[in-house]
Scaffold this motif. Structure first.
Motif, short mmCIF file in Angstrom:
data_model
loop_
_atom_site.label_atom_id
_atom_site.label_comp_id
_atom_site.label_asym_id
_atom_site.label_seq_id
_atom_site.Cartn_x
_atom_site.Cartn_y
_atom_site.Cartn_z
N ASN A 27 -23.50 1.88 5.17
CA ASN A 27 -22.44 1.42 4.70
C ASN A 27 -21.41 2.72 4.47
OD1 ASN A 27 -22.42 -1.57 4.07
ND2 ASN A 27 -23.77 -0.70 2.23
N TYR B 222 -17.64 4.38 3.60
CA TYR B 222 -16.31 4.35 3.00
C TYR B 222 -15.46 5.25 3.32
CZ TYR B 222 -19.40 1.17 0.03
OH TYR B 222 -20.00 0.10 -0.11
N VAL C 219 -15.87 0.52 5.53
CA VAL C 219 -14.81 -0.22 4.50
C VAL C 219 -13.66 0.68 4.19
CG1 VAL C 219 -14.89 -0.75 2.01
CG2 VAL C 219 -17.00 -1.26 3.39
N ASN D 12 -21.00 -0.59 8.82
CA ASN D 12 -20.08 -1.25 8.02
C ASN D 12 -19.26 -0.53 7.50
OD1 ASN D 12 -18.81 -3.84 6.64
ND2 ASN D 12 -20.15 -3.18 4.93
N ARG E 210 -17.21 -3.44 11.93
CA ARG E 210 -18.73 -3.56 12.14
C ARG E 210 -18.93 -3.32 13.59
NH1 ARG E 210 -21.77 -6.60 8.21
NH2 ARG E 210 -23.25 -5.33 9.41
N CYS F 27 -13.55 -5.54 7.13
CA CYS F 27 -14.52 -4.36 7.23
C CYS F 27 -14.98 -4.22 8.76
CB CYS F 27 -15.83 -4.45 6.46
SG CYS F 27 -15.42 -4.56 4.70
#
Length: 120
Positions: free
Chosen positions: A15, A17, A78, A76, A106, A104
């Motif tokens: 993940n 960000y 974000v 992922n 991917r 998001c």
């Protein structure tokens, strides 16, 4: 997983960000059930993420002697403040990516990348 080795790991989900300042994260890996790390058989990966209004860069540096069995990172991403028009992994463009219902991003890449760039 309930214990180390219960399931084979095919890929690692990362993940990421969005940030307009540099953010560093680290991933430490070893056999998980031996003391091989005492002989420097481990892997330490540093991920540096930095964004701008028009791009996001992810850089990876690696050290250590351990090689995990999986081959892929599954990303992922974000909070991108721009529409994605191009993604490169070590200067090679990838076209297999998608935006999910929460906007998001991917996509997947080989675990041994050095630089990923996501462009507006």
């Amino acid at each position: 997983m309930q214990y180390v080795g219960e399931k084979d790991v095919d890929e690692v989900l990362l993940n990421v960000y969005f940030s307009e300042y540099e953010v560093n994260s680290f991933l430490f890996e070893d056999h998980g059930d031996t003391f091989a790390y005492e002989q420097d058989i481990y892997s330490e990966k540093k991920f540096s993420v930095k964004g701008t209004q028009y791009a996001l860069t992810i850089e990876q540096t690696r050290s250590g002697l351990y090689t995990p069995n999986y081959e892929l990172y599954n990303y992922n991403i974000v909070g991108l403040p721009f529409n994605v028009n191009k993604i490169t992994v070590d200067d090679i463009e990838i076209t297999d990516y998608a935006l999910d219902e929460l906007n998001c991003l991917r996509f997947k890449s080989n675990k041994n990348f050095t630089t990923i760039k996501i462009y507006n």
